[in-house]
Design an enzyme around this catalytic site. Structure first.
Site, PDB file in Angstrom:
ATOM      1  N   ARG A 130      -8.888  -5.717   7.383  1.00 51.47           N
ATOM      2  CA  ARG A 130      -9.256  -4.846   8.201  1.00 51.47           C
ATOM      3  C   ARG A 130      -9.758  -5.616   9.859  1.00 51.47           C
ATOM      4  O   ARG A 130      -9.196  -4.580  10.667  1.00 51.47           O
ATOM      5  CB  ARG A 130     -10.768  -4.563   8.306  1.00 51.47           C
ATOM      6  CG  ARG A 130     -11.011  -3.248   6.510  1.00 51.47           C
ATOM      7  CD  ARG A 130     -12.839  -3.204   6.686  1.00 51.47           C
ATOM      8  NE  ARG A 130     -12.717  -1.892   7.056  1.00 51.47           N
ATOM      9  CZ  ARG A 130     -13.554  -2.311   8.339  1.00 51.47           C
ATOM     10  NH1 ARG A 130     -14.549  -3.183   8.701  1.00 51.47           N
ATOM     11  NH2 ARG A 130     -14.174  -0.911   9.165  1.00 51.47           N
ATOM     12  N   GLY A 157     -17.916   9.083   5.625  1.00 50.02           N
ATOM     13  CA  GLY A 157     -18.179   8.857   7.334  1.00 50.02           C
ATOM     14  C   GLY A 157     -19.658   8.136   7.735  1.00 50.02           C
ATOM     15  O   GLY A 157     -19.029   7.188   8.898  1.00 50.02           O
ATOM     16  N   TYR A 167      -8.131  -2.984  12.591  1.00 51.21           N
ATOM     17  CA  TYR A 167      -8.866  -2.580  12.917  1.00 51.21           C
ATOM     18  C   TYR A 167      -9.001  -3.038  14.126  1.00 51.21           C
ATOM     19  O   TYR A 167     -10.814  -2.781  15.345  1.00 51.21           O
ATOM     20  CB  TYR A 167      -9.496  -1.532  12.953  1.00 51.21           C
ATOM     21  CG  TYR A 167      -9.307  -1.069  11.233  1.00 51.21           C
ATOM     22  CD1 TYR A 167      -8.391   0.228  11.046  1.00 51.21           C
ATOM     23  CD2 TYR A 167     -10.087  -0.943   9.792  1.00 51.21           C
ATOM     24  CE1 TYR A 167      -8.065   0.704   9.971  1.00 51.21           C
ATOM     25  CE2 TYR A 167      -9.524  -0.675   8.924  1.00 51.21           C
ATOM     26  CZ  TYR A 167      -8.540   0.196   8.888  1.00 51.21           C
ATOM     27  OH  TYR A 167      -8.141   0.385   7.482  1.00 51.21           O
ATOM     28  N   CYS A 174       1.525 -15.935   7.187  1.00 48.65           N
ATOM     29  CA  CYS A 174       2.968 -15.764   8.595  1.00 48.65           C
ATOM     30  C   CYS A 174       2.589 -14.605   9.516  1.00 48.65           C
ATOM     31  O   CYS A 174       3.364 -13.580   9.157  1.00 48.65           O
ATOM     32  CB  CYS A 174       3.957 -16.635   7.965  1.00 48.65           C
ATOM     33  SG  CYS A 174       3.919 -17.748   6.889  1.00 48.65           S
ATOM     34  N   GLU A 199     -19.919  12.950   0.085  1.00 49.14           N
ATOM     35  CA  GLU A 199     -18.152  12.016  -0.148  1.00 49.14           C
ATOM     36  C   GLU A 199     -18.324  10.541   0.378  1.00 49.14           C
ATOM     37  O   GLU A 199     -17.706  10.043   0.968  1.00 49.14           O
ATOM     38  CB  GLU A 199     -17.271  13.145  -0.245  1.00 49.14           C
ATOM     39  CG  GLU A 199     -17.042  13.399  -0.443  1.00 49.14           C
ATOM     40  CD  GLU A 199     -15.214  14.205   0.129  1.00 49.14           C
ATOM     41  OE1 GLU A 199     -14.989  13.817   0.569  1.00 49.14           O
ATOM     42  OE2 GLU A 199     -15.102  15.115  -0.570  1.00 49.14           O
TER      43      GLU A 199
END
Ligand code: LLP
Length: 431
Positions: A314, A240, A318, A343, A275
């Protein structure tokens, strides 16, 4: 330390000038720096190495390229996987099965079986029924599946809504309120070797506070589980940590993160698993692209590049920012909208941006595309999946080929081509 820097006015990846890669492989192309990967991998590990028995499982979803995984395996990383495909890639890269952690909210029976038979080191259970099914599959094979229970701590990671995972309303983990009772039940199953708990509250987290709050909640859960007689030996703290996409972004330092983890977990007496994904590969890649047109726009021109949302999703997904820079900047700037050829109105990399001045045929990059870049590529608009290149010192190698899925016979543009062939060189010069 930057592994992508200008030498004699030309942007290089380590010792290789990017135009050399464009000539050899064509554009768009994802370019990775082995030095940057090693640097980030070692920095993360050495910041946390002081902790008792920390284990590092790279989140393969961030960058599943085989060469990247092999390099990280050499640096001592295992793999955090979420599918059978990622399992195969991790094992193919030489990662020991015992160093594989299987996360994911919807593992199929076949995926559970394959992972069991491969002998992976940890299953992160997402619901009670998954634990029961896994226990049964393991018992039938005379095995006990090593597992932890992923808990949802109900903490908002403070990141983009689409990549926050630790809220109670999200699909991930089991509600922390009922986690101890569920753990009691799962711990009784013969086929499970339940060893602890896991959490992951989201991605691109720029503030240590929500992470600390989530870790404290899980620490309280560990105490409760021990009081119930469970020998808790593992806690998986997920990934994270964010990276700086904009020059002005300030991210928590690894030292601050490590100090927080050490403080919060001091009395846990467990082996910690991390992780990380983005923080390992994000800054180690750029997407190299060529300007097709500079098209006049209402207030600003559209710089239309040959990379699109299928190469880097991305921004469209987002509203993410990726810095755009010319490979041979002329020292002047322009205000422009940066667009891909797909398009869709959303195939934009930025609007009203002040960028290096570029013209038709120029090379440019989007920075910080090493995580969730190529990993999320698609062939939308029947655009090929772009090639991937790894640079190491003054050498480079093609580590991912240009491909066009959907079985199109002899698709146009699928063979490596020289950069100039996007344009008719004579016409470009004549213009
Ligand atoms: N562990 C688990 C269980 C995860 O779900 C994730 C990411 C990670 C670790 C790695 O997180 P990282 O250290 O990379 O933040 N496509 C999005 C990001 C999705 C992240 C999903 N889970 C993006 O481009 O921002």
């Amino acid at each position: 330390m930057s592994f992508f820097d200008y030498r004699d006015g030309v942007l290089c990846a380590e010792g290789v000038a990017l135009p050399v890669i464009a000539d050899a492989v064509g554009t768009p192309v994802h370019v990775y720096s082995a030095g940057a990967l090693r640097h980030a991998a070692n920095a993360f590990m050495s910041a946390l190495r002081g902790l008792p028995s920390a284990r590092f499982a790279f989140a393969v979803k961030a960058n599943p390229n085989g060469a990247v995984l092999r390099l990280l395996a050499e640096c001592g990383y295992g793999a955090d996987i979420v599918s059978g495909g990622e399992l195969r890639r991790a094992l193919d890269a030489g990662i020991a099965p015992a160093d594989v952690v299987f996360s994911g909210v919807g593992k199929t029976d076949q995926e559970l079986i394959d992972a069991l038979e491969a002998g992976i080191g940890q299953f992160n259970l997402e619901l009670e029924e998954e634990g029961r099914v896994l226990a049964q599959l393991a018992r039938r094979r005379g095995m006990r599946a090593p597992a932890v229970l992923r808990v949802n701590p109900d903490v908002d990671g403070g990141t983009h809504a689409k990549i926050t995972t630790g809220r109670r309303t999200s699909k991930f983990g089991v509600d922390i309120a009922g986690a101890s009772d569920m753990y009691d039940r799962l711990a009784q199953l013969d086929g499970l070797d339940l060893q602890g708990v896991a959490l992951h509250i989201g991605s691109q987290i720029s503030d240590l506070e929500p992470l600390e709050a989530a870790y404290r909640r899980i620490g309280a859960l560990v105490l409760d589980l021990r009081a119930r007689g469970h020998p808790i030996t593992r806690v998986d703290l997920g990934g994270g940590l964010g990276i700086a996409y904009r020059p002005e972004d300030v991210m928590p330092s690894l030292a601050a993160y490590a100090a927080m983890v050490a403080r919060v977990t001091r009395d846990w007496n467990v082996s910690l698993t991390f992780e990380p994904g983005r923080i390992i590969t994000g800054l180690a890649g750029v997407l190299l692209t060529r300007v097709i047109w500079v098209k006049p726009g209402l207030s600003h021109p559209f710089v239309i590049v040959d990379a699109a949302m299928n190469d880097l999703a991305r921004p469209a997904l987002y509203d993410a920012y990726h810095r755009f820079a010319a490979v041979r900047p002329d020292g002047t700037t322009m205000v422009a909208n940066i667009a891909g050829p797909v398009c869709e109105t959303g195939d934009m990399f930025g609007t009203d941006r002040t960028i290096d001045h570029v013209a038709r045929g120029d090379l440019a990059v989007f920075h910080a595309t090493g995580a969730y870049g190529a990993a999320m590529a698609s062939s939308y608009n029947s655009r090929p999946i772009s090639p991937q290149v790894m640079v190491d010192g003054d050498r480079f190698e093609l580590v991912g080929d240009r491909t066009l899925p959907f079985d199109t016979p002899a698709p146009l543009g699928c063979k490596p081509r020289t950069a100039g062939s996007v344009f008719d060189a004579e016409l470009t010069q004549a213009a």
